[in-house]
Design an enzyme around this catalytic site. Structure first.
Site, PDB file in Angstrom:
ATOM      1  N   SER A 193       0.814  -1.214   0.000  1.00 52.94           N
ATOM      2  CA  SER A 193       0.000   0.000   0.000  1.00 52.94           C
ATOM      3  C   SER A 193       0.851   1.270   0.000  1.00 52.94           C
ATOM      4  O   SER A 193       0.395   2.321  -0.455  1.00 52.94           O
ATOM      5  CB  SER A 193      -0.942   0.012   1.208  1.00 52.94           C
ATOM      6  OG  SER A 193      -0.215  -0.082   2.429  1.00 52.94           O
ATOM      7  N   ASP A 435      -3.038   6.505  12.050  1.00 53.30           N
ATOM      8  CA  ASP A 435      -2.254   5.874  10.997  1.00 53.30           C
ATOM      9  C   ASP A 435      -0.952   6.651  10.850  1.00 53.30           C
ATOM     10  O   ASP A 435      -0.919   7.738  10.265  1.00 53.30           O
ATOM     11  CB  ASP A 435      -3.037   5.874   9.680  1.00 53.30           C
ATOM     12  CG  ASP A 435      -2.278   5.241   8.531  1.00 53.30           C
ATOM     13  OD1 ASP A 435      -1.075   4.944   8.688  1.00 53.30           O
ATOM     14  OD2 ASP A 435      -2.871   5.043   7.454  1.00 53.30           O
ATOM     15  N   HIS A 438       1.100   5.274   6.586  1.00 56.96           N
ATOM     16  CA  HIS A 438       0.896   5.821   5.244  1.00 56.96           C
ATOM     17  C   HIS A 438       1.142   7.334   5.244  1.00 56.96           C
ATOM     18  O   HIS A 438       1.455   7.923   6.288  1.00 56.96           O
ATOM     19  CB  HIS A 438      -0.526   5.478   4.769  1.00 56.96           C
ATOM     20  CG  HIS A 438      -0.777   4.012   4.703  1.00 56.96           C
ATOM     21  ND1 HIS A 438      -1.367   3.313   5.752  1.00 56.96           N
ATOM     22  CD2 HIS A 438      -0.512   3.101   3.745  1.00 56.96           C
ATOM     23  CE1 HIS A 438      -1.447   2.030   5.422  1.00 56.96           C
ATOM     24  NE2 HIS A 438      -0.934   1.876   4.213  1.00 56.96           N
TER      25      HIS A 438
END
Length: 456
Positions: A193, A435, A438
Site C-alpha cells: 500500500s 495511521d 501511510h
C-alpha cells in the site's frame, strides 16, 4: 566504379552495416550469457536453502496450480508445519530475533565530505509558493486513505515542504516532460500500500495535463492501470506486498493473521509486470508484523510448510526476486528501481518529550539532521543492501528512508477513511487509532516521485 564525391562506395557502406549488426548481436549474446550464468548460480544457492525432504525431484513436476495459472487453495496449505532453523547463515546475516532494545547503528553515520551531489541527503524547506504540486480535490484519482484534508485534517502546512539536497538542486517537476519520458512505455509500481500511495501520487502529478477524453483508469484489481492515450503510455500498480506469491495477494482481502508465502514462486506475479519498461518495487512493512511466516516451497510434499521469522522469510523472497531480475532484465531495455524503507512514526518520545504519543497532532518536520527512529529497521536495510549490491547497475536505489524520517507530520493520523470499526475507548483516544504508516497526499510521496523523475 563511379562514386559520389564525399560518399563511400556502396559496397563499403554495406560492409560497415553488416559489421555493426554482427557486433551488436554478439554483444547482446554476451550480455544474455552473463545473465543466465549468474541466474544459474543464484538458483543453485536458492535450492540449497530449501530443506524439504523431496529436493531431488524435478521442480517442473511439483509446480502448484498457481504456477500454471490456476487458483491455489490456500486453506489446504500447511497441514503440517516445522520450524526452520536459521543456522549459521542466518546468524551471520543479522537475522536473529531482536529484543526490545533498538540499536540505531545508521543514525550516527554521516556521508563523506564531498562536492558530489547526493539527491538523498538534504533538508526540507518550507515553500508555499511552489508547493503543493497539485490539489487534493482536483485529482479525481485520489485515495480516501490518503486524502487527509477531505477527512478533516485542520492544517495544510504538511503540503508546503520541498526536499532540498545539500549540494545541488532537485530537478523541478514538469508533468509534460515526464510524459515524454514515458511516451510509448509502461511504468509499473509493484508492492504494497505504500507503493500504491506513490503510484497514486504519480498519477495525480501527471493527470492534469491530459485532456479528459484522452485518459482513463481501469477498476481497482491486482493490476490497476492509468492510461494516457496521446502518449500511448501507462502508469500502473500491481499488488504484490511480499513480491513472491502469498495468501495475502488479494488486493482487498489480505488482512490475515496466518501468513503463508511461496518463497520460490514469483512467475505468476511477474507475468503481469514482466514486459514493463520501468519497474518500481518496494517491500518492507509486511515482513515486520512480529508473527512467524509459513514457507510453502514448490516441491513440498503434501503441502507441508516450514515456519520462520519475518526477516528470514524476506531474505528468501528477495533472493527469488533477485534471481528473476538476473534472468529477465536487460538493463539496456528496462529500468528497475527499488524503493527503500518508508519510516513509521509510532513513538513520539523518539523525537521529543517522553510521552505516550505518536504522529497524531504533529504539524512540523523533525529538524535534527540524520535523525533515525525505530520505524526504520536496520536489519532489513542490511538485507536489501546485500541484494542490491549483487544486482549492481541492473537496479537503481530510490533511497527515500532518511528524507522521510524527518516527516513525522506527513502521516494521515486519524484523518483518513478507515475500514475497521473502533471501540468507544479508541474513539476517545485518537493516538490509539492513528495511521502513522501511510502518507497524506499531496505530501511526502510526491518528493519520492520527484527523485524518480530526476533519475530517469
Amino acid at each position: 566504379m563511379h562514386t559520389v564525391k564525399g560518399r563511400p562506395p556502396i559496397p563499403v557502406f554495406a560492409v560497415f552495416v553488416c559489421v555493426f549488426f554482427v557486433g551488436f548481436f554478439l554483444y547482446n549474446e554476451n550480455i544474455r550469457r552473463i545473465q543466465e550464468d549468474k541466474a544459474g548460480r543464484l538458483r543453485e544457492s536458492l535450492s540449497s536453502a530449501v530443506s524439504t525432504p523431496d529436493r531431488g525431484r524435478s521442480r517442473t513436476e511439483n509446480r502448484s496450480s498457481t504456477s500454471s495459472g490456476g487458483a491455489f487453495d490456500w486453506s489446504k496449505a500447511c497441514p503440517t508445519i516445522r520450524n526452520r532453523s536459521l543456522g549459521a547463515e542466518g546468524k551471520r546475516s543479522g537475522l536473529e530475533t531482536r529484543g526490545d532494545d533498538f540499536t540505531d547503528e545508521f543514525a550516527d553515520q554521516r556521508p563523506e565530505d564531498s562536492n558530489t551531489c547526493d539527491l538523498f541527503s538534504g533538508k526540507w524547506v518550507f515553500d508555499n509558493a511552489s508547493y503543493p504540486l497539485y490539489s487534493e480535490r482536483d485529482c479525481p484519482y485520489m485515495s480516501d486513505q490518503l486524502a487527509c484534508r477531505k477527512h478533516g485534517r485542520p492544517d495544510s502546512v504538511y503540503q508546503n515542504w520541498r526536499w532540498q539536497p545539500h549540494k545541488c538542486n532537485l530537478k523541478r517537476w514538469n508533468a509534460t516532460a515526464m510524459w515524454e519520458k514515458l511516451r510509448g512505455k509502461r511504468l509499473v509500481f509493484v508492492g504494497d500500500s505504500l507503493n500504491r500511495g506513490q503510484w497514486i501520487s504519480m498519477v495525480c502529478l501527471l493527470q492534469s495535463v491530459i485532456p479528459k477524453d484522452q485518459k482513463y483508469m481501469t477498476p481497482n484489481s491486482h493490476l490497476t492501470i492509468f492510461k494516457a492515450k496521446e502518449y500511448n503510455a501507462s502508469v500502473e500498480f500491481y499488488w504484490a506486498p511480499l513480491l513472491v506469491e502469498s495468501n495475502s495477494d488479494d488486493p482487498v482481502k489480505h488482512r490475515l493473521s496466518n501468513r503463508i508465502i511461496r518463497p520460490d514462486s514469483i512467475a505468476k506475479h511477474a507475468a503481469h509486470w514482466g514486459k514493463a519498461d520501468i519497474l518500481v518495487f518496494n517491500s518492507y512493512l509486511w515482513w515486520r508484523s512480529g508473527t512467524k511466516i509459513k514457507l510453502l516451497w514448490e516441491n513440498a510434499e503434501d503441502g507441508a510448510c516450514e515456519e520462520t521469522e519475518g526477516l528470514e522469510a524476506m531474505k528468501l523472497a528477495l533472493r527469488t526476486w533477485e534471481e528473476w531480475i538476473f534472468s529477465n532484465i536487460n538493463p539496456l531495455l528496462t529500468r528497475v528501481f527499488f524503493v527503500t524503507m518508508s519510516p513509521t512514526h509510532l513513538w513520539s518520545h523518539e523525537w521529543g518529550p517522553k510521552t505516550g504519543g505518536n504522529c497524531f497532532n504533529e504539524t512540523t518536520p523533525i529538524t535534527t539532521e540524520y535523525y533515525w527512529g525505530s520505524g526504520s529497521d536496520t536489519r532489513i536495510m542490511r538485507i536489501v543492501d546485500n541484494i542490491l549490491a549483487r544486482l549492481g547497475s541492473r537496479v537503481t536505489v530510490l533511497n527515500i528512508t532518511q528524507l522521510s524520517e524527518y516527516r513525522k507530520d506527513g502521516h494521515p493520523s486519524i484523518y483518513r477513511k478507515f475500514w475497521e470499526t473502533f471501540s468507544s475507548e479508541q474513539m476517545l483516544n485518537p493516538v490509539s487509532r492513528s495511521d502513522c504508516i501511510h502518507w497524506c497526499l499531496p505530501g511526502v510521496p510526491d518528493a519520492w516521485n520527484e527523485l524518480l523523475y530526476a533519475l530517469l
